[in-house]
Design an enzyme around this catalytic site. Structure first.
Site, PDB file in Angstrom:
ATOM      1  N   CYS A   1       3.123  -3.668   4.134  1.00 31.66           N
ATOM      2  CA  CYS A   1       2.348  -1.934   4.794  1.00 31.66           C
ATOM      3  C   CYS A   1       2.968  -1.797   5.698  1.00 31.66           C
ATOM      4  O   CYS A   1       4.202  -1.343   6.013  1.00 31.66           O
ATOM      5  CB  CYS A   1       0.935  -2.385   4.989  1.00 31.66           C
ATOM      6  N   GLY A   2       2.446  -0.604   6.623  1.00 28.65           N
ATOM      7  CA  GLY A   2       2.667   0.044   7.595  1.00 28.65           C
ATOM      8  C   GLY A   2       3.470  -0.818   8.690  1.00 28.65           C
ATOM      9  O   GLY A   2       4.622  -0.603   8.922  1.00 28.65           O
ATOM     10  N   THR A   3       2.133  -1.547   9.198  1.00 28.91           N
ATOM     11  CA  THR A   3       3.179  -2.161  10.160  1.00 28.91           C
ATOM     12  C   THR A   3       3.325  -4.245   9.121  1.00 28.91           C
ATOM     13  O   THR A   3       3.619  -5.155   9.857  1.00 28.91           O
ATOM     14  CB  THR A   3       2.398  -2.827  11.294  1.00 28.91           C
ATOM     15  N   GLY A   4       3.022  -4.193   8.131  1.00 28.02           N
ATOM     16  CA  GLY A   4       2.934  -5.923   8.330  1.00 28.02           C
ATOM     17  C   GLY A   4       1.955  -6.584   8.189  1.00 28.02           C
ATOM     18  O   GLY A   4       1.255  -7.616   7.278  1.00 28.02           O
ATOM     19  N   VAL A   5       1.107  -6.625   9.184  1.00 36.50           N
ATOM     20  CA  VAL A   5      -0.303  -7.270   9.423  1.00 36.50           C
ATOM     21  C   VAL A   5      -1.626  -6.712   8.992  1.00 36.50           C
ATOM     22  O   VAL A   5      -1.924  -7.915   8.685  1.00 36.50           O
ATOM     23  CB  VAL A   5      -0.463  -6.187  11.363  1.00 36.50           C
TER      24      VAL A   5
ATOM     25  N   ARG B   1       7.094   0.601   8.514  1.00 41.56           N
ATOM     26  CA  ARG B   1       7.308   1.688   9.703  1.00 41.56           C
ATOM     27  C   ARG B   1       8.018   0.571  10.536  1.00 41.56           C
ATOM     28  O   ARG B   1       7.852   1.700  12.062  1.00 41.56           O
ATOM     29  CB  ARG B   1       5.871   1.809   9.616  1.00 41.56           C
TER      30      ARG B   1
ATOM     31  N   HIS C   1       7.213 -32.081   8.772  1.00 39.46           N
ATOM     32  CA  HIS C   1       5.759 -30.600   8.610  1.00 39.46           C
ATOM     33  C   HIS C   1       5.710 -30.329   7.387  1.00 39.46           C
ATOM     34  O   HIS C   1       4.550 -29.323   7.526  1.00 39.46           O
ATOM     35  CB  HIS C   1       7.799 -29.475   7.812  1.00 39.46           C
TER      36      HIS C   1
ATOM     37  N   HIS D   1       9.618 -24.421   8.235  1.00 35.62           N
ATOM     38  CA  HIS D   1       8.828 -25.114   8.536  1.00 35.62           C
ATOM     39  C   HIS D   1       6.901 -25.257   7.949  1.00 35.62           C
ATOM     40  O   HIS D   1       6.435 -26.440   8.257  1.00 35.62           O
ATOM     41  CB  HIS D   1       9.178 -24.848  10.302  1.00 35.62           C
ATOM     42  N   ASN D   2       7.295 -23.718   7.767  1.00 34.41           N
ATOM     43  CA  ASN D   2       5.408 -23.203   7.225  1.00 34.41           C
ATOM     44  C   ASN D   2       5.291 -24.450   6.101  1.00 34.41           C
ATOM     45  O   ASN D   2       4.070 -23.065   5.472  1.00 34.41           O
ATOM     46  CB  ASN D   2       4.909 -22.298   8.146  1.00 34.41           C
TER      47      ASN D   2
ATOM     48  N   ASP E   1       1.255  -1.168   0.272  1.00 35.52           N
ATOM     49  CA  ASP E   1      -0.172  -0.289   0.257  1.00 35.52           C
ATOM     50  C   ASP E   1       0.892   1.536  -0.640  1.00 35.52           C
ATOM     51  O   ASP E   1       2.321   1.172  -0.133  1.00 35.52           O
ATOM     52  CB  ASP E   1      -1.197   0.425   1.292  1.00 35.52           C
ATOM     53  N   HIS E   2       0.810   2.666   0.463  1.00 34.92           N
ATOM     54  CA  HIS E   2       0.920   3.569   0.429  1.00 34.92           C
ATOM     55  C   HIS E   2       2.834   3.791   0.572  1.00 34.92           C
ATOM     56  O   HIS E   2       3.348   3.833   1.281  1.00 34.92           O
ATOM     57  CB  HIS E   2       0.569   4.922   0.782  1.00 34.92           C
TER      58      HIS E   2
HETATM   59  C1  RB5 Z   1      -2.083   2.088   7.026  1.00 34.92           C
HETATM   60  O1  RB5 Z   1      -1.827   3.719   7.625  1.00 34.92           O
HETATM   61  C2  RB5 Z   1      -1.717   1.492   7.476  1.00 34.92           C
HETATM   62  O2  RB5 Z   1      -2.936   0.913   8.203  1.00 34.92           O
HETATM   63  C3  RB5 Z   1      -1.811   0.642   6.690  1.00 34.92           C
HETATM   64  O3  RB5 Z   1      -0.007   0.085   5.985  1.00 34.92           O
HETATM   65  C4  RB5 Z   1      -0.804  -1.387   7.486  1.00 34.92           C
HETATM   66  O4  RB5 Z   1      -0.005  -0.844   8.171  1.00 34.92           O
HETATM   67  C5  RB5 Z   1      -2.774  -1.964   8.109  1.00 34.92           C
HETATM   68  O5  RB5 Z   1      -1.665  -3.461   8.706  1.00 34.92           O
END
Ligand code: RB5
Length: 154
Positions: free
Chosen positions: A68-72, A112, A136, A101-102, A11-12
């Site tokens: 993305c920002g967190t990867g989550v 970020r 595995h 393993h996975n 994403d951005h």
């Molecule tokens: C975008 O602001 C942020 O929410 C996205 O990049 C990501 O971290 C979501 O999980």
């Protein structure tokens, strides 16, 4: 497929790290597919998770790398697509063992969270490590069974 093909998307928030990793992996000899985003304008990470994962599942890439920002967010979205095993990693050890393993087929990184140097090392080990198989494989098959709506608790 030789060399290994990696499809990247972000994403951005992950745009600039995705571009840096794309160029890095290409310089290391990997074939790369850039599934976007194509600017730092705000966009929705699930769209790009799905774009890259469809390319992966079509067999046009061996592995996906999602930023993305967190990867989550990327990992949550990607793991909703049957056949995708996405791992959000912030360290080299986890990235190595999620391949061993996975049999993870998608790596999710937080732009970020990580500096570019560590992100490169994590990406490097992920794309160069092969699944170990054996016991595995049995466990990954169990994940597939849950994914298909089955249960392991019969
Ligand atoms: C975008 O602001 C942020 O929410 C996205 O990049 C990501 O971290 C979501 O999980």
């Amino acid at each position: 497929m030789d060399p290994k093909t990696v499809v990247l998307a972000s994403d951005h928030a992950g745009y600039s790290l995705k571009n840096a990793l794309r160029d890095y992996l290409a310089s290391e000899g990997y074939a790369v597919i850039d599934a976007g985003t194509d600017s730092s304008a705000s966009c929705d990470y699930p769209v790009y998770a799905e774009k890259a994962c469809r390319i992966l599942l079509a067999g046009d890439a061996d592995l996906a790398l999602l930023v993305c920002g967190t990867g989550v967010g990327m990992s949550l979205a990607a793991n909703k697509i049957p056949g995708v095993r996405a791992a959000c990693c912030s360290d080299v050890y986890t990235a190595k063992f999620t391949r061993l393993h996975n049999d993870a087929n998608a790596l999710c990184l937080g732009a970020r969270v990580l500096g570019e140097g560590l992100a490169r090392e994590i990406a490097d080990i992920f794309v160069s490590t092969e699944f170990e198989g054996g016991k595995h494989a049995r466990r990954v098959d169990m994940i597939r069974k849950i994914e298909a709506g089955g249960t392991l608790l019969d």
